[in-house]
Every structure is written in structure tokens, then in C-alpha cells.
Write a protein that holds these residues in place. Structure first.
Motif, PDB file in Angstrom:
ATOM      1  N   GLN A 131      50.080 -55.761  22.617  1.00 19.64           N
ATOM      2  CA  GLN A 131      50.767 -54.537  23.018  1.00 19.64           C
ATOM      3  C   GLN A 131      52.239 -54.603  22.636  1.00 19.64           C
ATOM      4  OE1 GLN A 131      49.509 -54.656  27.282  1.00 19.64           O
ATOM      5  NE2 GLN A 131      48.685 -52.617  26.851  1.00 19.64           N
ATOM      6  N   LEU A 132      52.831 -53.429  22.385  1.00 19.46           N
ATOM      7  CA  LEU A 132      54.247 -53.360  22.027  1.00 19.46           C
ATOM      8  C   LEU A 132      54.956 -52.379  22.948  1.00 19.46           C
ATOM      9  CD1 LEU A 132      56.515 -54.191  20.000  1.00 19.46           C
ATOM     10  CD2 LEU A 132      56.014 -52.059  18.812  1.00 19.46           C
ATOM     11  N   LEU A 133      56.018 -52.878  23.554  1.00 19.69           N
ATOM     12  CA  LEU A 133      56.865 -52.078  24.428  1.00 19.69           C
ATOM     13  C   LEU A 133      58.212 -51.894  23.748  1.00 19.69           C
ATOM     14  CD1 LEU A 133      57.619 -50.803  27.198  1.00 19.69           C
ATOM     15  CD2 LEU A 133      58.145 -53.128  27.984  1.00 19.69           C
ATOM     16  N   GLU A 134      58.625 -50.660  23.531  1.00 18.14           N
ATOM     17  CA  GLU A 134      59.920 -50.371  22.927  1.00 18.14           C
ATOM     18  C   GLU A 134      60.903 -50.042  24.045  1.00 18.14           C
ATOM     19  OE1 GLU A 134      59.124 -47.293  20.078  1.00 18.14           O
ATOM     20  OE2 GLU A 134      58.405 -48.710  18.571  1.00 18.14           O
ATOM     21  N   THR A 135      61.812 -50.985  24.302  1.00 19.57           N
ATOM     22  CA  THR A 135      62.762 -50.824  25.390  1.00 19.57           C
ATOM     23  C   THR A 135      63.933 -51.762  25.162  1.00 19.57           C
ATOM     24  OG1 THR A 135      62.956 -50.732  27.809  1.00 19.57           O
ATOM     25  CG2 THR A 135      61.775 -52.616  26.883  1.00 19.57           C
ATOM     26  N   ASP A 136      64.968 -51.648  25.984  1.00 13.98           N
ATOM     27  CA  ASP A 136      66.098 -52.564  25.931  1.00 13.98           C
ATOM     28  C   ASP A 136      65.630 -53.928  26.426  1.00 13.98           C
ATOM     29  OD1 ASP A 136      68.425 -54.020  26.229  1.00 13.98           O
ATOM     30  OD2 ASP A 136      69.442 -52.546  27.495  1.00 13.98           O
ATOM     31  N   PRO A 137      65.620 -54.960  25.576  1.00 13.40           N
ATOM     32  CA  PRO A 137      65.134 -56.271  26.023  1.00 13.40           C
ATOM     33  C   PRO A 137      65.947 -56.860  27.164  1.00 13.40           C
ATOM     34  CG  PRO A 137      65.256 -56.177  23.624  1.00 13.40           C
ATOM     35  CD  PRO A 137      65.966 -54.965  24.144  1.00 13.40           C
ATOM     36  N   ASN A 138      67.206 -56.442  27.300  1.00 12.08           N
ATOM     37  CA  ASN A 138      68.040 -56.947  28.388  1.00 12.08           C
ATOM     38  C   ASN A 138      67.703 -56.321  29.734  1.00 12.08           C
ATOM     39  OD1 ASN A 138      69.756 -58.760  26.890  1.00 12.08           O
ATOM     40  ND2 ASN A 138      70.733 -56.966  26.009  1.00 12.08           N
ATOM     41  N   GLN A 139      66.868 -55.281  29.716  1.00  8.72           N
ATOM     42  CA  GLN A 139      66.476 -54.618  30.956  1.00  8.72           C
ATOM     43  C   GLN A 139      64.989 -54.254  30.888  1.00  8.72           C
ATOM     44  OE1 GLN A 139      69.291 -51.608  32.473  1.00  8.72           O
ATOM     45  NE2 GLN A 139      70.697 -52.218  30.868  1.00  8.72           N
ATOM     46  N   ILE A 140      64.159 -55.258  30.748  1.00 13.63           N
ATOM     47  CA  ILE A 140      62.719 -55.020  30.663  1.00 13.63           C
ATOM     48  C   ILE A 140      62.243 -54.462  31.998  1.00 13.63           C
ATOM     49  CG2 ILE A 140      60.469 -56.080  30.269  1.00 13.63           C
ATOM     50  CD1 ILE A 140      61.971 -58.251  28.638  1.00 13.63           C
ATOM     51  N   PRO A 141      61.596 -53.319  31.997  1.00 10.93           N
ATOM     52  CA  PRO A 141      61.273 -52.666  33.271  1.00 10.93           C
ATOM     53  C   PRO A 141      60.181 -53.398  34.036  1.00 10.93           C
ATOM     54  CG  PRO A 141      60.276 -51.475  31.449  1.00 10.93           C
ATOM     55  CD  PRO A 141      61.169 -52.517  30.834  1.00 10.93           C
ATOM     56  N   PRO A 142      60.204 -53.313  35.359  1.00 15.95           N
ATOM     57  CA  PRO A 142      59.144 -53.947  36.165  1.00 15.95           C
ATOM     58  C   PRO A 142      57.756 -53.453  35.801  1.00 15.95           C
ATOM     59  CG  PRO A 142      60.981 -53.257  37.559  1.00 15.95           C
ATOM     60  CD  PRO A 142      61.245 -52.693  36.198  1.00 15.95           C
ATOM     61  N   GLU A 143      57.666 -52.212  35.304  1.00 17.49           N
ATOM     62  CA  GLU A 143      56.369 -51.651  34.942  1.00 17.49           C
ATOM     63  C   GLU A 143      55.688 -52.440  33.823  1.00 17.49           C
ATOM     64  OE1 GLU A 143      58.847 -48.805  36.984  1.00 17.49           O
ATOM     65  OE2 GLU A 143      59.183 -49.935  35.125  1.00 17.49           O
ATOM     66  N   ALA A 144      56.451 -53.230  33.079  1.00 13.99           N
ATOM     67  CA  ALA A 144      55.861 -54.070  32.031  1.00 13.99           C
ATOM     68  C   ALA A 144      54.932 -55.123  32.623  1.00 13.99           C
ATOM     69  CB  ALA A 144      56.948 -54.732  31.198  1.00 13.99           C
ATOM     70  N   GLY A 145      55.165 -55.474  33.885  1.00  9.66           N
ATOM     71  CA  GLY A 145      54.330 -56.454  34.552  1.00  9.66           C
ATOM     72  C   GLY A 145      54.965 -57.830  34.600  1.00  9.66           C
TER      73      GLY A 145
END
Length: 260
Positions: A131-145
């Protein structure tokens, strides 16, 4: 990069790009034959990852590039989630006064688009579930798990604030952190990082060299206190050489639980 992603609420997927629209950062053995990239990790992938057991473990990887490690870990039984920053952000550039960043960014963004295309090219060929999540790596969201393993493979040297990225990944990691970087033996044995760019070397995309002890100390602060270090060489066909790297594996003691 294809113009539009097919998105779930969190993860992005892209259709398979054309081969001519790809630039391979990693070497691969594909159905069409061997592809030689800038780096060839095929012979020593397990050493690159510190010999960590991957079967039935979840992995959070930041900055997969063409994805060789992502797909290798999947082949070893891991469930892999990758993080990439949006192309609108892209990179922490060194702010040299008078540098033509607009021209550099145009050229560099086009190349990064092709590298990301290569990830999806291989992803489709392998029928991968990475899986690929496109987001700010410095603020990975809790929803990522939450994940068993956090992996930062030769990405921290490109970061303006490497500790922030370490902390972001550690926050999402339950047990094991794996950090791999180029080894610079001139730095000694202390918890040291060295600023690389200077007026005589205006490289705007690389900031640091680190010692292994830097990561042992930094991750110890974050609760990953059981550490080991290994050294290995990897091929860099783009430069016609073998490069020595180190891998630091730091784990939380089994008796502790993460505080988030």
C-alpha cells in the motif's frame, strides 16, 4: 506520474504506466528481463534490512523509490505500507543563496515522477498488495495504523529535520526500527551527524552523514533501547562502485509498551 490516482479514503493506487515513462532507482529481475537501476540491492537485501525477520509482520517504509525493498519484504511474508510525500512538496532542499531552485525543481520533479512510475510499473507486474500513503512523512496520521517495523532506508540524509522523521515513524512503530545509511568512517564512534553541503559542493538534495551511534542514541530516547549494528556493501551501478552502508536495528524491550 499518471494524472489521477484512484484513491481509497487513505491509500492511493495508480494504473500501470508505460515503460518509457519509468526511471528505475533500483535494479530488478522482471518478466521482460533484467533492469539495471541506480542501486542494485538484489544480492544483499537481507543484510540491508539488518537480518530482521519479516514473515507475518507489518512494515511502515518511508521513501520506497522504485520499491525494491518494498516488494522484497512482501516476498518474505511482510505486509508493507509505504509513505511518499506529495509531489507538490517533494524534497527538503538546501537553501543556497542565489541558486536557481525553479529550474532544479522542474528537472528533478520530472525525474521523481518517472521513479514513482517505476514503483507502480513493478507493483502491477508483481500483482503486489503493498500500500502507498501520500502524506507528510513528518506527520504520519494515526489512521495509517500501527506497525511492527518502521523502515528508513537511506532517506534521512535527505531530510532537513531527520529527528522529526525518526519520531514520526517511531510513533507508528510498535517493536522494531531499521535505519540504513551510508557509512562514513571519518566521523568516529560518537552520536554525530555531519552537514555535507557547503560553498564548494552545492548539492541541494543531500544534507547529512550520520554515525550508527547517532541513531542508537536518538532511538533510545524514543524507547527503542535494544540496539545492534551491521555493515554491508551494496552495488551502485550508476557510479560503477560498491558502497559500504550500515544498518541499525533498534527494538523496544518486550516489557514496555509504546506511549503515543
Amino acid at each position: 506520474m499518471p494524472t489521477q490516482a484512484h484513491t481509497t479514503p487513505l491509500f492511493a493506487t495508480y494504473p500501470r504506466p508505460a515503460r518509457q515513462d519509468c526511471s528505475f532507482y533500483h535494479s530488478f529481475d522482471l518478466a521482460e528481463g533484467e533492469v539495471i537501476g541506480q542501486w542494485d540491492l538484489r544480492q544483499h537485501a537481507a543484510q540491508y534490512l539488518g537480518g530482521v525477520s519479516l514473515d507475518q509482520r507489518s512494515v511502515l517504509e518511508v521513501g520506497p523509490a522504485s520499491g525494491f525493498l518494498s516488494f522484497y519484504m512482501e516476498s518474505q511474508g511482510a505486509r508493507v505500507t509505504c509513505v511518499e510525500p506529495p509531489l507538490s512538496y517533494l524534497w527538503d532542499t538546501v537553501p543556497f543563496e542565489g541558486y536557481d531552485f525553479a529550474a532544479w525543481r522542474r528537472e528533478f520533479t520530472a525525474e521523481i515522477q518517472k521513479v514513482r512510475n517505476s514503483f507502480w510499473y513493478v507493483h502491477h507486474e508483481k500483482h503486489s498488495h503493498v500500500q502507498l500513503l501520500e502524506t507528510d512523512p513528518n506527520q504520519i496520521p494515526p489512521e495509517a495504523g500501527q506497525f511492527d517495523i518502521g523502515l528508513l532506508a537511506s532517506v534521512l540524509l535527505h531530510c532537513r529535520r531527520p529527528f522529526d522523521l525518526l519520531e514520526s515513524v517511531a510513533r507508528r512503530t510498535e517493536r522494531t526500527m531499521i535505519i540504513t545509511e551510508v557509512w562514513n568512517p571519518t566521523l568516529g564512534d560518537g552520536p554525530v551527524c555531519m552537514l555535507l553541503p557547503h560553498q564548494g559542493m552545492k548539492q541541494v538534495h543531500t544534507w547529512w552523514h550520520f554515525t550508527p551511534q547517532f541513531f542508537i542514541s536518538a532511538l533510545g530516547i524514543l524507547g527503542f533501547t535494544d540496539a545492534r549494528v551491521s555493515f554491508h556493501t551494496q552495488g551502485q551501478p550508476a557510479e560503477g562502485r560498491e558502497v559500504t552502508l550500515f544498518t541499525v536495528v533498534c527494538e523496544r524491550p518486550l516489557s514496555t509498551s509504546p506511549q503515543r
